[in-house]
Write a protein that holds these residues in place. Structure first.
Motif, PDB file in Angstrom:
ATOM      1  N   ALA A   1       0.869  -1.125  -0.077  1.00  0.00           N
ATOM      2  CA  ALA A   1       0.053  -0.151   0.109  1.00  0.00           C
ATOM      3  C   ALA A   1       0.945   1.263   0.128  1.00  0.00           C
ATOM      4  O   ALA A   1       0.462   2.207  -0.828  1.00  0.00           O
ATOM      5  CB  ALA A   1      -0.881  -0.025   1.069  1.00  0.00           C
ATOM      6  N   LEU A   2       1.768   1.340   0.841  1.00  0.00           N
ATOM      7  CA  LEU A   2       2.726   2.278   0.664  1.00  0.00           C
ATOM      8  C   LEU A   2       3.482   2.681  -0.450  1.00  0.00           C
ATOM      9  O   LEU A   2       3.420   3.672  -0.852  1.00  0.00           O
ATOM     10  CB  LEU A   2       3.678   2.487   1.899  1.00  0.00           C
ATOM     11  CG  LEU A   2       4.852   3.333   2.162  1.00  0.00           C
ATOM     12  CD1 LEU A   2       4.192   4.632   2.461  1.00  0.00           C
ATOM     13  CD2 LEU A   2       5.859   2.836   3.173  1.00  0.00           C
ATOM     14  N   LEU A   3       4.122   1.491  -1.054  1.00  0.00           N
ATOM     15  CA  LEU A   3       4.809   1.935  -2.420  1.00  0.00           C
ATOM     16  C   LEU A   3       3.802   2.166  -3.289  1.00  0.00           C
ATOM     17  O   LEU A   3       4.226   2.795  -4.404  1.00  0.00           O
ATOM     18  CB  LEU A   3       5.556   0.580  -2.536  1.00  0.00           C
ATOM     19  CG  LEU A   3       6.591  -0.129  -1.506  1.00  0.00           C
ATOM     20  CD1 LEU A   3       7.007  -1.434  -2.120  1.00  0.00           C
ATOM     21  CD2 LEU A   3       7.709   1.116  -1.891  1.00  0.00           C
ATOM     22  N   THR A   4       2.521   1.805  -3.378  1.00  0.00           N
ATOM     23  CA  THR A   4       1.644   2.171  -4.348  1.00  0.00           C
ATOM     24  C   THR A   4       1.198   3.645  -4.146  1.00  0.00           C
ATOM     25  O   THR A   4       1.339   4.586  -5.279  1.00  0.00           O
ATOM     26  CB  THR A   4       0.327   1.385  -4.129  1.00  0.00           C
ATOM     27  OG1 THR A   4       0.534   0.021  -4.649  1.00  0.00           O
ATOM     28  CG2 THR A   4      -0.676   1.851  -5.307  1.00  0.00           C
ATOM     29  N   GLN A   5       1.106   4.000  -3.059  1.00  0.00           N
ATOM     30  CA  GLN A   5       0.978   5.720  -2.781  1.00  0.00           C
ATOM     31  C   GLN A   5       2.019   6.350  -3.118  1.00  0.00           C
ATOM     32  O   GLN A   5       2.105   7.355  -3.834  1.00  0.00           O
ATOM     33  CB  GLN A   5       0.496   5.747  -1.405  1.00  0.00           C
ATOM     34  CG  GLN A   5      -0.649   5.639  -1.009  1.00  0.00           C
ATOM     35  CD  GLN A   5      -1.193   6.361   0.503  1.00  0.00           C
ATOM     36  OE1 GLN A   5      -0.329   5.928   1.149  1.00  0.00           O
ATOM     37  NE2 GLN A   5      -2.246   6.778   0.684  1.00  0.00           N
ATOM     38  N   GLN A   6       3.369   5.805  -2.756  1.00  0.00           N
ATOM     39  CA  GLN A   6       4.370   6.789  -3.017  1.00  0.00           C
ATOM     40  C   GLN A   6       4.619   6.784  -4.712  1.00  0.00           C
ATOM     41  O   GLN A   6       5.202   7.736  -5.354  1.00  0.00           O
ATOM     42  CB  GLN A   6       5.879   6.083  -2.456  1.00  0.00           C
ATOM     43  CG  GLN A   6       5.672   6.196  -0.975  1.00  0.00           C
ATOM     44  CD  GLN A   6       7.124   5.641  -0.404  1.00  0.00           C
ATOM     45  OE1 GLN A   6       7.622   4.686  -0.734  1.00  0.00           O
ATOM     46  NE2 GLN A   6       7.098   6.149   1.098  1.00  0.00           N
ATOM     47  N   ALA A   7       4.201   5.699  -5.511  1.00  0.00           N
ATOM     48  CA  ALA A   7       4.255   5.797  -6.685  1.00  0.00           C
ATOM     49  C   ALA A   7       3.466   6.756  -7.531  1.00  0.00           C
ATOM     50  O   ALA A   7       3.545   6.983  -8.819  1.00  0.00           O
ATOM     51  CB  ALA A   7       4.098   4.551  -7.330  1.00  0.00           C
ATOM     52  N   GLY A   8       2.490   7.450  -6.489  1.00  0.00           N
ATOM     53  CA  GLY A   8       1.484   8.433  -7.051  1.00  0.00           C
ATOM     54  C   GLY A   8       0.457   7.864  -7.344  1.00  0.00           C
ATOM     55  O   GLY A   8      -0.468   8.400  -8.139  1.00  0.00           O
ATOM     56  N   ASP A   9      -0.102   6.480  -7.280  1.00  0.00           N
ATOM     57  CA  ASP A   9      -1.269   5.994  -7.726  1.00  0.00           C
ATOM     58  C   ASP A   9      -2.151   5.816  -6.478  1.00  0.00           C
ATOM     59  O   ASP A   9      -1.849   5.859  -5.420  1.00  0.00           O
ATOM     60  CB  ASP A   9      -0.993   4.388  -8.195  1.00  0.00           C
ATOM     61  CG  ASP A   9       0.081   4.183  -9.362  1.00  0.00           C
ATOM     62  OD1 ASP A   9      -0.043   5.111 -10.255  1.00  0.00           O
ATOM     63  OD2 ASP A   9       0.702   3.444  -9.407  1.00  0.00           O
ATOM     64  N   GLU A  10      -3.330   5.830  -6.952  1.00  0.00           N
ATOM     65  CA  GLU A  10      -4.607   5.718  -6.022  1.00  0.00           C
ATOM     66  C   GLU A  10      -4.573   4.527  -5.377  1.00  0.00           C
ATOM     67  O   GLU A  10      -4.465   3.345  -6.024  1.00  0.00           O
ATOM     68  CB  GLU A  10      -5.868   6.303  -6.594  1.00  0.00           C
ATOM     69  CG  GLU A  10      -6.859   6.182  -5.814  1.00  0.00           C
ATOM     70  CD  GLU A  10      -8.299   6.580  -6.490  1.00  0.00           C
ATOM     71  OE1 GLU A  10      -9.292   6.534  -5.855  1.00  0.00           O
ATOM     72  OE2 GLU A  10      -8.339   6.963  -7.477  1.00  0.00           O
ATOM     73  N   CYS A  11      -4.576   4.286  -4.032  1.00  0.00           N
ATOM     74  CA  CYS A  11      -4.586   3.137  -3.426  1.00  0.00           C
ATOM     75  C   CYS A  11      -5.985   3.094  -2.470  1.00  0.00           C
ATOM     76  O   CYS A  11      -6.082   3.867  -1.680  1.00  0.00           O
ATOM     77  CB  CYS A  11      -3.402   2.977  -2.500  1.00  0.00           C
ATOM     78  SG  CYS A  11      -3.321   1.508  -1.457  1.00  0.00           S
ATOM     79  N   LEU A  12      -6.731   1.891  -2.772  1.00  0.00           N
ATOM     80  CA  LEU A  12      -7.839   1.462  -1.930  1.00  0.00           C
ATOM     81  C   LEU A  12      -7.504   0.356  -1.118  1.00  0.00           C
ATOM     82  O   LEU A  12      -7.142  -0.558  -1.869  1.00  0.00           O
ATOM     83  CB  LEU A  12      -9.181   1.425  -2.851  1.00  0.00           C
ATOM     84  CG  LEU A  12     -10.475   1.121  -2.224  1.00  0.00           C
ATOM     85  CD1 LEU A  12     -10.789   2.145  -1.154  1.00  0.00           C
ATOM     86  CD2 LEU A  12     -11.499   0.755  -3.222  1.00  0.00           C
ATOM     87  N   SER A  13      -7.790   0.407   0.047  1.00  0.00           N
ATOM     88  CA  SER A  13      -7.480  -0.908   0.714  1.00  0.00           C
ATOM     89  C   SER A  13      -8.565  -1.643   1.244  1.00  0.00           C
ATOM     90  O   SER A  13      -9.718  -0.773   1.804  1.00  0.00           O
ATOM     91  CB  SER A  13      -6.331  -0.786   1.789  1.00  0.00           C
ATOM     92  OG  SER A  13      -6.892   0.314   2.760  1.00  0.00           O
TER      93      SER A  13
END
Length: 64
Positions: free
Chosen positions: A21-33
């Motif tokens: 989740a953290l890496l997805t957010q840091q890549a600038g992508d929208e993250c829904l968990s």
């Protein structure tokens, strides 16, 4: 032009899903968990300490 992607991350409350989740957010992508609890350990005669997905694990996932 970069388009942001969307990802659905299954959260267990553990290190792997939290890092994803953290890496997805840091890549600038929208993250829904999402975290699912499909059964109570006591109903299948397994102690809470022996499996994942206790209420504490769900709360850990929520905190992340």
């Amino acid at each position: 032009m970069k388009t942001n992607k969307k990802a659905l991350i299954a959260m267990s409350g553990g290190v792997d899903s939290s890092t994803a989740a953290l890496l997805t957010q840091q890549a600038g992508d929208e993250c829904l968990s999402i975290a699912l609890k499909l059964y109570h350990n006591e109903e299948i005669v397994i102690s809470r300490e022996k499996t994942c997905c206790s209420l504490e694990d769900i709360e850990d996932a929520r905190d992340v």
